[in-house]
Design an enzyme around this catalytic site. Structure first.
Site, mmCIF file in Angstrom:
data_model
loop_
_atom_site.group_PDB
_atom_site.id
_atom_site.type_symbol
_atom_site.label_atom_id
_atom_site.label_comp_id
_atom_site.label_asym_id
_atom_site.label_seq_id
_atom_site.Cartn_x
_atom_site.Cartn_y
_atom_site.Cartn_z
ATOM 1 N N HIS A 1 50.900 -34.047 -16.321
ATOM 2 C CA HIS A 1 51.876 -33.226 -15.579
ATOM 3 C C HIS A 1 53.291 -33.780 -15.769
ATOM 4 O O HIS A 1 54.242 -33.023 -15.895
ATOM 5 C CB HIS A 1 51.524 -33.181 -14.092
ATOM 6 N N ASP B 1 49.160 -24.549 -19.521
ATOM 7 C CA ASP B 1 47.839 -25.136 -19.286
ATOM 8 C C ASP B 1 47.557 -26.271 -20.278
ATOM 9 O O ASP B 1 48.097 -26.273 -21.382
ATOM 10 C CB ASP B 1 46.782 -24.029 -19.427
ATOM 11 N N LEU C 1 70.500 -17.537 -18.685
ATOM 12 C CA LEU C 1 69.034 -17.413 -18.661
ATOM 13 C C LEU C 1 68.589 -17.516 -17.208
ATOM 14 O O LEU C 1 69.116 -18.347 -16.465
ATOM 15 C CB LEU C 1 68.406 -18.568 -19.475
#
Ligand code: FPP
Length: 260
Positions: free
Chosen positions: A42, A25, A136
């Protein structure tokens, strides 16, 4: 690894979380502070995603789950939603080769039926290409909502009941097998950047015993050092899963009192 429930069995814990889930956020505010359009935040957010993936892989984190687009984010202005979709496409096109070369498996969870065919196809191809990687597992939650996840799992159990002509057994194990992230353990550490202190309909079921870490840092500024601070905070937590502190101490007293 598949999902095991922390309320059924106490999981093993280590100083480095096996699974970190993040609400990224603060992109918009990061940009506004710099007099840039929100979407510039973004774009910088994608750089921070790359940094977080690298730092997690280096730290030995096995699962990293990022909330990229919630089921409620469609409520944003059309231009911002379109920009986020384009960014997602570009990231899929540009980054999947690098993820694969680095042994990273990519999964995307959420109601993907709402995305256009191109995005759905890119997702399927990226998941297939990276399916056997083990270093991962990077999960991107896109058009995801915790309530959606619980509902779709319940629906699948109901469909199974209808097919077999009698009620499917419902317990935590059978239920959680139908959750979108049934392939991963529950998150050990939840991080939310940007100063807000809420879950925002993220992994509602799976966060039951997760440790929470909130930071004011905006997502584009969340770098390897910030991640390291979060992991250090996690390492100091006492994860009791309902037990007392005394029960977590080395077994010496109990062992001593056992009859020989
Ligand atoms: C929240 O910041 C961020 C989002 C809703 C989108 C997150 C997307 C990215 C980081 C880039 C795309 C990611 C991938 C995996 C390709 P906000 O816009 O709510 O910020 P604000 O609270 O400051 O307004």
């Amino acid at each position: 690894m598949t999902y095991t429930s922390s309320t059924v069995r106490v999981p093993d814990v280590a100083a480095v979380p096996r699974h970190i889930a993040i609400i990224m956020d603060g992109n918009g505010r990061w940009a506004t502070q710099r007099r840039l359009p929100r979407v510039a935040g973004h774009t910088r957010g994608v750089d921070a995603v790359r940094a977080a993936v690298e730092a997690c892989a280096r730290a030995g984190v096995e699962y990293l789950t990022l909330f990229a687009f919630s089921s409620e984010n469609w409520r944003r202005p059309n231009e911002e939603v379109s920009f986020l979709m384009r960014l997602f496409v570009t990231a899929l096109e540009r980054e999947v080769g690098k993820l694969h070369a680095n042994g990273i498996r990519l999964r995307v969870v959420g109601d993907l039926s709402q995305f256009n065919d191109r995005i759905q196809d890119l997702i399927r191809r990226a998941e297939t290409k990276t399916a056997r990687n083990t270093r991962l597992t990077l999960t991107i939650a896109a058009n995801y909502g915790g309530r959606w996840d619980i509902m779709q799992a319940a629906k699948k159990l109901a469909e199974q009941s209808a097919q077999q002509g009698h009620a499917a057994e419902v317990n935590e194990e059978t239920f959680s097998q139908h959750l979108a992230m049934a392939y991963a353990p529950e998150p050990d550490l939840f991080i939310r950047t940007g100063g807000e202190t809420r879950i925002s309909n993220f992994l509602l079921w799976q966060l039951a015993y997760t440790e929470f870490y909130f930071t004011e840092t905006f997502w584009p500024d969340f770098d390897a050092a910030a991640l390291s601070d979060a992991i250090a905070s996690y390492a100091r937590r006492e994860r009791r899963f309902g037990r007392t502190s005394a029960q977590l101490e080395p077994q010496s007293q109990d062992a001593d009192s056992l009859p020989c």
